[in-house]
Motif scaffolding. Structure first.
Motif, short mmCIF file in Angstrom:
data_model
loop_
_atom_site.label_atom_id
_atom_site.label_comp_id
_atom_site.label_asym_id
_atom_site.label_seq_id
_atom_site.Cartn_x
_atom_site.Cartn_y
_atom_site.Cartn_z
N GLY A 200 0.79 -1.23 0.00
CA GLY A 200 0.00 0.00 0.00
C GLY A 200 0.82 1.28 0.00
N ASP A 201 2.15 1.17 -0.18
CA ASP A 201 3.01 2.36 -0.17
C ASP A 201 2.84 3.21 -1.43
OD1 ASP A 201 4.02 1.70 2.30
OD2 ASP A 201 5.75 0.62 1.48
N ILE A 202 2.57 2.56 -2.56
CA ILE A 202 2.31 3.27 -3.81
C ILE A 202 1.03 2.70 -4.43
CG2 ILE A 202 4.73 3.84 -4.24
CD1 ILE A 202 4.87 1.56 -6.24
N PRO A 203 0.29 3.51 -5.20
CA PRO A 203 -1.01 3.03 -5.70
C PRO A 203 -0.95 2.13 -6.92
CG PRO A 203 -0.64 5.30 -6.37
CD PRO A 203 0.52 4.94 -5.49
N PHE A 204 -0.08 2.48 -7.89
CA PHE A 204 -0.02 1.73 -9.14
C PHE A 204 1.43 1.60 -9.61
CE2 PHE A 204 -3.92 4.28 -9.10
CZ PHE A 204 -4.89 3.29 -9.18
N ALA A 205 1.71 0.51 -10.32
CA ALA A 205 3.02 0.33 -10.95
C ALA A 205 2.82 -0.48 -12.22
CB ALA A 205 3.99 -0.39 -10.02
N VAL A 206 3.68 -0.22 -13.21
CA VAL A 206 3.68 -1.03 -14.42
C VAL A 206 4.94 -1.88 -14.39
CG1 VAL A 206 3.83 -1.04 -16.94
CG2 VAL A 206 2.32 0.58 -15.78
N VAL A 207 4.75 -3.21 -14.40
CA VAL A 207 5.86 -4.14 -14.25
C VAL A 207 5.70 -5.31 -15.22
CG1 VAL A 207 6.09 -3.56 -11.80
CG2 VAL A 207 4.71 -5.53 -12.46
N ASN A 208 6.72 -6.16 -15.26
CA ASN A 208 6.66 -7.38 -16.04
C ASN A 208 5.53 -8.28 -15.56
OD1 ASN A 208 7.57 -10.42 -16.11
ND2 ASN A 208 8.61 -9.43 -17.82
N GLU A 209 4.79 -8.86 -16.49
CA GLU A 209 3.63 -9.68 -16.13
C GLU A 209 4.01 -10.86 -15.25
OE1 GLU A 209 -0.25 -11.54 -18.39
OE2 GLU A 209 1.70 -11.76 -19.34
N LYS A 210 5.16 -11.47 -15.52
CA LYS A 210 5.59 -12.61 -14.72
C LYS A 210 5.80 -12.21 -13.26
CE LYS A 210 7.44 -16.69 -13.78
NZ LYS A 210 6.61 -17.87 -13.56
N VAL A 211 6.36 -11.04 -13.04
CA VAL A 211 6.57 -10.54 -11.68
C VAL A 211 5.23 -10.36 -10.98
CG1 VAL A 211 7.44 -8.59 -10.31
CG2 VAL A 211 8.71 -9.37 -12.30
N ALA A 212 4.28 -9.75 -11.68
CA ALA A 212 2.96 -9.52 -11.10
C ALA A 212 2.25 -10.84 -10.80
CB ALA A 212 2.12 -8.68 -12.06
N LYS A 213 2.36 -11.79 -11.70
CA LYS A 213 1.69 -13.07 -11.52
C LYS A 213 2.24 -13.81 -10.30
CE LYS A 213 0.82 -15.34 -15.24
NZ LYS A 213 0.94 -16.17 -16.47
N ASP A 214 3.56 -13.79 -10.13
CA ASP A 214 4.17 -14.48 -8.99
C ASP A 214 3.73 -13.85 -7.67
OD1 ASP A 214 5.41 -16.16 -10.72
OD2 ASP A 214 7.41 -15.32 -10.50
N LEU A 215 3.67 -12.51 -7.62
CA LEU A 215 3.28 -11.85 -6.39
C LEU A 215 1.80 -12.04 -6.09
CD1 LEU A 215 4.34 -10.15 -4.07
CD2 LEU A 215 3.77 -8.10 -5.36
N ALA A 216 0.99 -12.12 -7.13
CA ALA A 216 -0.45 -12.31 -6.94
C ALA A 216 -0.75 -13.65 -6.28
CB ALA A 216 -1.18 -12.20 -8.28
N LEU A 217 0.12 -14.62 -6.47
CA LEU A 217 -0.06 -15.92 -5.81
C LEU A 217 0.11 -15.81 -4.30
CD1 LEU A 217 1.92 -18.22 -8.29
CD2 LEU A 217 -0.56 -18.00 -8.08
N LYS A 218 0.89 -14.81 -3.87
CA LYS A 218 1.16 -14.63 -2.44
C LYS A 218 0.21 -13.61 -1.80
CE LYS A 218 6.05 -15.45 -3.42
NZ LYS A 218 7.41 -14.87 -3.45
N ASN A 219 -0.31 -12.71 -2.61
CA ASN A 219 -1.23 -11.70 -2.10
C ASN A 219 -2.45 -11.64 -3.01
OD1 ASN A 219 -2.64 -9.45 -1.22
ND2 ASN A 219 -0.85 -8.10 -1.13
N PRO A 220 -3.57 -12.22 -2.59
CA PRO A 220 -4.75 -12.29 -3.45
C PRO A 220 -5.35 -10.92 -3.79
CG PRO A 220 -5.25 -13.03 -1.21
CD PRO A 220 -3.77 -12.89 -1.29
N ARG A 221 -4.96 -9.87 -3.08
CA ARG A 221 -5.47 -8.53 -3.40
C ARG A 221 -4.72 -7.87 -4.55
NH1 ARG A 221 -5.64 -4.43 1.14
NH2 ARG A 221 -6.66 -3.24 -0.53
N ILE A 222 -3.59 -8.47 -4.94
CA ILE A 222 -2.84 -7.92 -6.07
C ILE A 222 -3.62 -8.19 -7.36
CG2 ILE A 222 -0.84 -8.34 -7.55
CD1 ILE A 222 -0.15 -6.46 -5.42
N HIS A 223 -3.84 -7.14 -8.13
CA HIS A 223 -4.61 -7.26 -9.36
C HIS A 223 -3.77 -6.72 -10.52
CE1 HIS A 223 -7.56 -5.86 -12.41
NE2 HIS A 223 -8.27 -6.89 -12.00
#
Length: 269
Positions: A200-223
């Motif tokens: 919750g430190d920053i609202p939005f970021a544009v990153v590599n999809e693989k990075v986002a997918k891996d983190l979403a597995l650990k935090n279900p609120r990541i979209h």
């Protein structure tokens, strides 16, 4: 004047003339800066390859190193008999600056853009990649604040320094007729940007999809939403004066990309 003195003076004139010609030759070449490697990095035939750290490119998992760029570099070394040394880097700008200085021979890999085309030699596309917008869903409703490009108007979006997302977001801002506030962070990689969104430190970021997918597995609120995404061609980058390394890799990759081994590497990630 003695004959011996004449010979001595003549020899001196010849020597001065040769020195003059040598200096002129150096001066004429001053406009051309040859490709040179700096001390402190590998010498001889060893190629120094800077690989961008990330889950699709290069990462450490259970004491083993893997990733598309890492595995392709290993195959290139094995099949061509070229010794290599791999240097993990987190910032594209760091890899490119050392490539320009001659410290690195190759940077693997970055999304192809006009800046790379203009200033470096670039390989054919090594693999396709995608950048996505990462955000937290609402803790109560479970909905995301941004569901389309138009929703980014007036929002603040963070990207890593040197990320190709910077120009893409600028173009998108013009397309939607609004203003996207873009923050280029010189300290944070895609992984760290994702973690800051997660906390919750920053609202939005544009990153590599693989990075986002891996983190979403650990935090279900990541979209991460494919409706705000950018497909890109990942290429290897060579110093603009280094035709030897560029040709050696290009000739090899033209054949390797047709093999099952290449397909397995890409499919794994």
């Amino acid at each position: 004047m003695s004959t011996s003195s004449k010979y001595v003076r003549m020899a001196a004139y010849v020597m001065l003339a040769l020195i003059f010609i040598f200096v002129i030759g150096i001066t004429k070449d001053c406009g051309r800066i040859p490709y040179q490697r700096v001390e402190g990095y590998s010498k001889g035939d060893t190629l120094d390859i800077a690989i961008l750290y990330g889950p699709a490119s290069y990462y450490l998992y259970d004491d083993s190193i893997s990733g598309i760029n890492h595995d392709i570099a290993e195959e290139f070394s094995l099949e061509t008999g070229t010794p290599i040394k791999i240097w993990p880097v987190t910032q594209p700008s760091d890899g490119l600056s050392k490539l320009s200085d001659g410290a690195f021979d190759i940077v693997a890999s970055l999304p192809l853009d006009n800046n790379l085309r203009k200033n470096y030699k670039t390989s054919e596309s090594i693999f396709l990649d995608r950048l996505v917008l990462v955000q937290l869903t609402d803790s109560v409703s479970g909905n995301a604040a941004v569901n389309s490009s138009l929703d980014l108007n007036g929002k603040t979006v963070y990207v890593a320094e040197g990320s190709s997302a910077l120009q893409r977001l600028r173009n998108l801002s013009e397309e939607i007729g609004g203003e996207i506030n873009i923050v280029e962070d010189p300290e944070l990689s895609d992984e760290l940007l994702c973690l800051k969104v997660s906390s919750g430190d920053i609202p939005f970021a544009v990153v590599n999809e693989k990075v986002a997918k891996d983190l979403a597995l650990k935090n279900p609120r990541i979209h991460y939403d494919s409706s705000v995404s950018f497909t890109q061609f990942q290429v290897w980058i060579f110093n603009s004066s280094d035709s030897v390394s560029y040709k050696k890799f290009s000739d090899w990759f033209d054949s390797f990309r047709l093999t099952d081994d290449y397909r397995k590497i890409v499919d794994n990630f």
